[in-house]
Design an enzyme around this catalytic site. Structure first.
Site, PDB file in Angstrom:
ATOM      1  N   TYR A 109     -13.901  -2.703   9.815  1.00  0.00           N
ATOM      2  CA  TYR A 109     -12.552  -2.122   9.895  1.00  0.00           C
ATOM      3  C   TYR A 109     -11.905  -2.447  11.242  1.00  0.00           C
ATOM      4  CZ  TYR A 109      -8.782   1.304  10.103  1.00  0.00           C
ATOM      5  OH  TYR A 109      -7.545   1.906  10.241  1.00  0.00           O
ATOM      6  N   GLY A 157       0.829  -1.218   0.000  1.00  0.00           N
ATOM      7  CA  GLY A 157       0.000   0.000   0.000  1.00  0.00           C
ATOM      8  C   GLY A 157       0.853   1.253   0.000  1.00  0.00           C
ATOM      9  N   ALA A 158       1.926   1.210  -0.808  1.00  0.00           N
ATOM     10  CA  ALA A 158       2.906   2.299  -0.736  1.00  0.00           C
ATOM     11  C   ALA A 158       2.702   3.363  -1.802  1.00  0.00           C
ATOM     12  CB  ALA A 158       4.316   1.722  -0.830  1.00  0.00           C
ATOM     13  N   ASN A 159       1.553   3.340  -2.485  1.00  0.00           N
ATOM     14  CA  ASN A 159       1.386   4.340  -3.554  1.00  0.00           C
ATOM     15  C   ASN A 159       0.697   5.622  -3.076  1.00  0.00           C
ATOM     16  OD1 ASN A 159      -0.786   2.075  -3.901  1.00  0.00           O
ATOM     17  ND2 ASN A 159      -1.752   3.988  -4.485  1.00  0.00           N
ATOM     18  N   GLY A 191      -0.614   8.030   0.839  1.00  0.00           N
ATOM     19  CA  GLY A 191      -0.798   8.117   2.289  1.00  0.00           C
ATOM     20  C   GLY A 191       0.424   7.732   3.097  1.00  0.00           C
ATOM     21  N   GLY A 221       1.875   4.865   3.383  1.00  0.00           N
ATOM     22  CA  GLY A 221       2.816   3.968   2.711  1.00  0.00           C
ATOM     23  C   GLY A 221       3.873   4.748   1.956  1.00  0.00           C
TER      24      GLY A 221
HETATM   25  N1  LIG Z   1      -4.804   7.554   8.402  1.00  0.00           N
HETATM   26  C1  LIG Z   1      -5.054   7.232   9.655  1.00  0.00           C
HETATM   27  O1  LIG Z   1      -5.401   8.082  10.483  1.00  0.00           O
HETATM   28  C2  LIG Z   1      -4.878   5.815  10.125  1.00  0.00           C
HETATM   29  C3  LIG Z   1      -5.141   5.539  11.476  1.00  0.00           C
HETATM   30  C4  LIG Z   1      -4.951   4.239  11.943  1.00  0.00           C
HETATM   31  C5  LIG Z   1      -4.499   3.253  11.067  1.00  0.00           C
HETATM   32  N2  LIG Z   1      -4.259   3.547   9.752  1.00  0.00           N
HETATM   33  C6  LIG Z   1      -3.792   2.454   8.893  1.00  0.00           C
HETATM   34  O2  LIG Z   1      -2.724   2.899   8.075  1.00  0.00           O
HETATM   35  C7  LIG Z   1      -2.690   2.129   6.871  1.00  0.00           C
HETATM   36  C8  LIG Z   1      -2.513   3.054   5.681  1.00  0.00           C
HETATM   37  O3  LIG Z   1      -3.638   3.872   5.578  1.00  0.00           O
HETATM   38  P1  LIG Z   1      -3.609   5.355   4.958  1.00  0.00           P
HETATM   39  O4  LIG Z   1      -4.041   6.252   6.041  1.00  0.00           O
HETATM   40  O5  LIG Z   1      -2.335   5.608   4.247  1.00  0.00           O
HETATM   41  O6  LIG Z   1      -4.839   5.230   3.933  1.00  0.00           O
HETATM   42  P2  LIG Z   1      -4.946   5.408   2.357  1.00  0.00           P
HETATM   43  O7  LIG Z   1      -4.415   6.751   1.975  1.00  0.00           O
HETATM   44  O8  LIG Z   1      -6.366   5.082   2.023  1.00  0.00           O
HETATM   45  O9  LIG Z   1      -3.978   4.291   1.773  1.00  0.00           O
HETATM   46  C9  LIG Z   1      -4.326   2.945   1.759  1.00  0.00           C
HETATM   47  C10 LIG Z   1      -3.375   2.193   0.864  1.00  0.00           C
HETATM   48  O10 LIG Z   1      -3.772   0.800   0.846  1.00  0.00           O
HETATM   49  C11 LIG Z   1      -3.821   0.398  -0.514  1.00  0.00           C
HETATM   50  N3  LIG Z   1      -4.737  -0.718  -0.761  1.00  0.00           N
HETATM   51  C12 LIG Z   1      -6.064  -0.758  -0.553  1.00  0.00           C
HETATM   52  N4  LIG Z   1      -6.556  -1.936  -1.002  1.00  0.00           N
HETATM   53  C13 LIG Z   1      -5.518  -2.645  -1.493  1.00  0.00           C
HETATM   54  C14 LIG Z   1      -5.387  -3.909  -2.099  1.00  0.00           C
HETATM   55  N5  LIG Z   1      -6.436  -4.680  -2.355  1.00  0.00           N
HETATM   56  N6  LIG Z   1      -4.145  -4.337  -2.475  1.00  0.00           N
HETATM   57  C15 LIG Z   1      -3.064  -3.541  -2.279  1.00  0.00           C
HETATM   58  N7  LIG Z   1      -3.126  -2.318  -1.735  1.00  0.00           N
HETATM   59  C16 LIG Z   1      -4.347  -1.873  -1.340  1.00  0.00           C
HETATM   60  C17 LIG Z   1      -4.272   1.642  -1.263  1.00  0.00           C
HETATM   61  O11 LIG Z   1      -4.050   1.510  -2.639  1.00  0.00           O
HETATM   62  P3  LIG Z   1      -4.972   2.319  -3.695  1.00  0.00           P
HETATM   63  O12 LIG Z   1      -4.405   3.692  -3.748  1.00  0.00           O
HETATM   64  O13 LIG Z   1      -4.810   1.544  -4.944  1.00  0.00           O
HETATM   65  O14 LIG Z   1      -6.381   2.297  -3.162  1.00  0.00           O
HETATM   66  C18 LIG Z   1      -3.396   2.693  -0.585  1.00  0.00           C
HETATM   67  O15 LIG Z   1      -2.099   2.665  -1.114  1.00  0.00           O
HETATM   68  C19 LIG Z   1      -3.984   1.299   6.854  1.00  0.00           C
HETATM   69  O16 LIG Z   1      -3.677  -0.018   7.225  1.00  0.00           O
HETATM   70  C20 LIG Z   1      -4.854   1.976   7.920  1.00  0.00           C
HETATM   71  O17 LIG Z   1      -5.723   1.057   8.540  1.00  0.00           O
HETATM   72  C21 LIG Z   1      -4.436   4.806   9.264  1.00  0.00           C
END
Ligand SMILES: NC(=O)c1ccc[n+]([C@@H]2O[C@H](COP(=O)([O-])OP(=O)(O)OC[C@H]3O[C@@H](n4cnc5c(N)ncnc54)[C@H](OP(=O)(O)O)[C@@H]3O)[C@@H](O)[C@H]2O)c1
Length: 309
Positions: A180, A32-34, A36, A38
């Site tokens: 979730y 998920g490195a593309n 946020g 990641g």
């Molecule tokens: N942001 C917060 O406040 C927060 C708080 C607690 C935990 N987290 C955790 O942090 C992690 C990253 O989240 P983020 O905040 O960076 O959210 P995000 O911006 O929505 O990024 C999510 C990433 O996961 C990828 N992804 C989703 N479905 C996938 C699949 N089927 N195969 C491969 N990659 C997939 C997305 O790819 P696409 O771009 O292709 O969709 C995107 O790169 C998550 O595990 C989330 O639960 C975040």
């Protein structure tokens, strides 16, 4: 002593990006490195000299991030919602020092993965379980799994309990927030059981969990409801941290020699939502050993993947 040195966070006992040890010669796979967190995590690692592999379901987006992150960055096509894609990615990936299971589906409407799992549990937990199970013998140092404090809602009044053996929600009414939270509890239980198994075999690899706090990303923008989008953007503005800061707890778990095998790290302020890395207090984390082994056994059954530990 120069003034800047006398006020460094290191002296104040806090851990910042400058404390990431030199990563030259190390290879880090981040799912998920593309975007946020990641992409932010990848940038920190690249700056510290690592060879970074971006695991992305949209490789073209990964290439865009790779060109920004810099040379020494590769893209690995990986769709965690498809166990076939996970197997291909695991096979084509070479040895890595650390794998960071970070990709996540957050608060999304009902949807099934290619293998018939509800997408939160399917992507966030089962996809990563299968990936790590098939990669573990190529991992030299750590497995880091990104979870969330949302896991603490599981089983509380008004919220559903985690039911490991029902990954398609056949026996319950679907609720996106519950889904979730339960997937994030499964992430933490996975780390606990993996470390237990690594210890039992005398492995030097360690499993560590991290939660980033509230980070200003696209995480909360998938509900397909305008009210959800407005709530997320307003909350990010009020309490969110930039992804580069949210990524620090993940970096700590992945690089600090002090990160405890089986440990769990997150921001140290505002109930774990803001701040710099610290060990998470157990708080209201559900920690039933029976649920931990049940979750592992169910993941083995549903993915068909058995670990070498
Ligand atoms: N942001 C917060 O406040 C927060 C708080 C607690 C935990 N987290 C955790 O942090 C992690 C990253 O989240 P983020 O905040 O960076 O959210 P995000 O911006 O929505 O990024 C999510 C990433 O996961 C990828 N992804 C989703 N479905 C996938 C699949 N089927 N195969 C491969 N990659 C997939 C997305 O790819 P696409 O771009 O292709 O969709 C995107 O790169 C998550 O595990 C989330 O639960 C975040």
């Amino acid at each position: 002593m120069p003034l800047t040195q006398s006020v460094t966070p290191e002296i104040a006992g806090r851990w910042v990006a400058e404390h990431v040890p030199d990563q030259t010669g190390r290879t880090i796979l981040i799912t998920g490195a593309n975007g946020g967190l990641g992409a932010a995590t990848a940038e920190h690692f690249a700056r510290a000299g690592a060879h970074v592999i971006l695991g992305c379901r949209r490789p073209e987006e990964g290439e865009r991030v790779a060109s920004r992150v810099g040379t020494g960055t590769d893209v690995l096509p990986l769709d965690l919602a498809d166990l076939g894609s996970v197997a291909t990615a695991a096979k084509s990936c070479g040895p890595v020092d650390t794998v960071i299971a970070l990709a996540g589906v957050c608060y999304a409407p009902w949807g099934l993965t290619a293998d018939g799992f509800e997408q939160h549990i399917g992507v966030n937990h089962l996809g990563h379980f299968a990936l790590i199970g098939q990669l573990l013998n190529k991992v030299r140092d750590r497995v880091v799994v990104v979870t969330s404090r949302a896991l603490e809602f599981c089983g509380r009044a008004g919220f559903g309990a985690y039911v490991p053996d029902d990954p398609a929600w056949c026996t319950r009414n679907f609720n996106a927030f519950d889904a979730y939270c339960q997937s994030k509890l499964a992430n933490l239980l996975f780390v606990t059981e993996l470390q237990h198994r690594l210890d039992a075999t005398g492995s030097k690899v360690r499993a560590v969990a991290a939660q980033p706090g509230w980070a200003d990303t696209e995480a909360g923008m998938h509900s397909e409801r305008w009210v959800g989008d407005v709530f997320w953007r307003a909350s990010c503005r009020l309490i969110g941290q930039p992804p580069s800061v949210g990524a620090l707890s993940i970096l700590y778990a992945a690089t600090s020699p002090s990160a405890r095998p089986g440990g769990y790290y997150g921001p140290d302020r505002l109930f774990g939502m803001r701040g710099l890395p610290a060990e998470m207090k157990p708080g209201r984390t559900p920690s039933d050993p029976g649920l931990t082994t049940e979750s592992w056994a169910s993941a083995e059954r549903h993915t068909g993947i058995r670990f070498d530990v």
